[in-house]
Enzyme design. Structure first.
Site, PDB file in Angstrom:
ATOM      1  N   CYS A 100      -0.280   4.195   2.280  1.00  8.31           N
ATOM      2  CA  CYS A 100       0.009   3.940   3.692  1.00  8.31           C
ATOM      3  C   CYS A 100       1.510   4.036   3.976  1.00  8.31           C
ATOM      4  O   CYS A 100       1.917   4.570   5.004  1.00  8.31           O
ATOM      5  CB  CYS A 100      -0.529   2.575   4.108  1.00  8.31           C
ATOM      6  SG  CYS A 100      -2.342   2.485   4.079  1.00  8.31           S
TER       7      CYS A 100
ATOM      8  N   CYS B 113       0.837  -1.198   0.000  1.00  7.79           N
ATOM      9  CA  CYS B 113       0.000   0.000   0.000  1.00  7.79           C
ATOM     10  C   CYS B 113       0.876   1.253   0.000  1.00  7.79           C
ATOM     11  O   CYS B 113       1.363   1.682   1.048  1.00  7.79           O
ATOM     12  CB  CYS B 113      -0.943   0.015   1.201  1.00  7.79           C
ATOM     13  SG  CYS B 113      -2.032   1.458   1.186  1.00  7.79           S
TER      14      CYS B 113
END
Length: 175
Positions: A137, A134
């Site tokens: 993130c 991700c």
């Protein structure tokens, strides 16, 4: 089961992974990470990977080196990132940006009080986010870590743990 025991099941194709596991777990003091950071990150990762033998091996290595709250925070990081990494990776990859404007509506109360130092929890979360791919993130966690004066060496060490523990589980699975 210890990391040394786990390595025995990796086969010839896991030779480099065995060496990398030995290097990481044999040199915690020179990683730049505290034991709480190192073992908390490792536990977060193995909980995310889901290989019970690897979980048992990392828990055995961590025994007596961390407090019980670190294990709970590692489980929290693995669980929250399992949710966040899917959701925020979707927002990042979707070319239709209307979804990014909608409220997520996902509970993440545990992040406010994870039971360990905020920077340590961010490190656990970063490693799991890297494991799960991700980018949104990863950027967020790196930003928070840098604001907490966590060194590039420590950040890199957390990602090395992610890479090597993932390789170990893969080598074991295909043995």
């Amino acid at each position: 089961m210890s990391i040394a025991d786990y390595k025995q099941g990796l086969g010839e194709h896991g030779k480099d992974t065995k060496l990398n596991l030995s290097n990481l777990f044999g040199n915690v003091d020179t990683s730049g990470m505290t034991p709480t950071q190192f073992y908390g990150t490792a536990l977060s990762l193995v909980y995310s990977i889901g290989d019970q033998e690897l979980i048992d091996a990392v828990k055995a290595e961590a025994e007596g080196k961390i407090e019980d709250n670190v294990d709970g925070a590692a489980k929290l990081a693995a669980t929250l990132m399992a949710m966040n990494n899917v959701y925020y990776r979707f927002l990042h990859l979707c070319t239709d940006k209307q979804f990014a404007k909608l409220p997520a509506g996902l509970r993440m109360n545990g992040m406010a009080n994870p039971g360990v130092d905020k920077a340590d929890f961010e490190l656990y979360s970063l490693a799991v986010s890297a494991l799960n791919g991700c980018g949104m993130c990863i950027d967020s966690h790196v930003g928070v870590l840098l604001k907490h004066n966590i060194s590039a060496q420590v950040i890199q060490a957390s990602i090395k743990l992610a890479a090597v523990l993932n390789a170990a589980a893969t080598a074991k699975r295909i043995a």
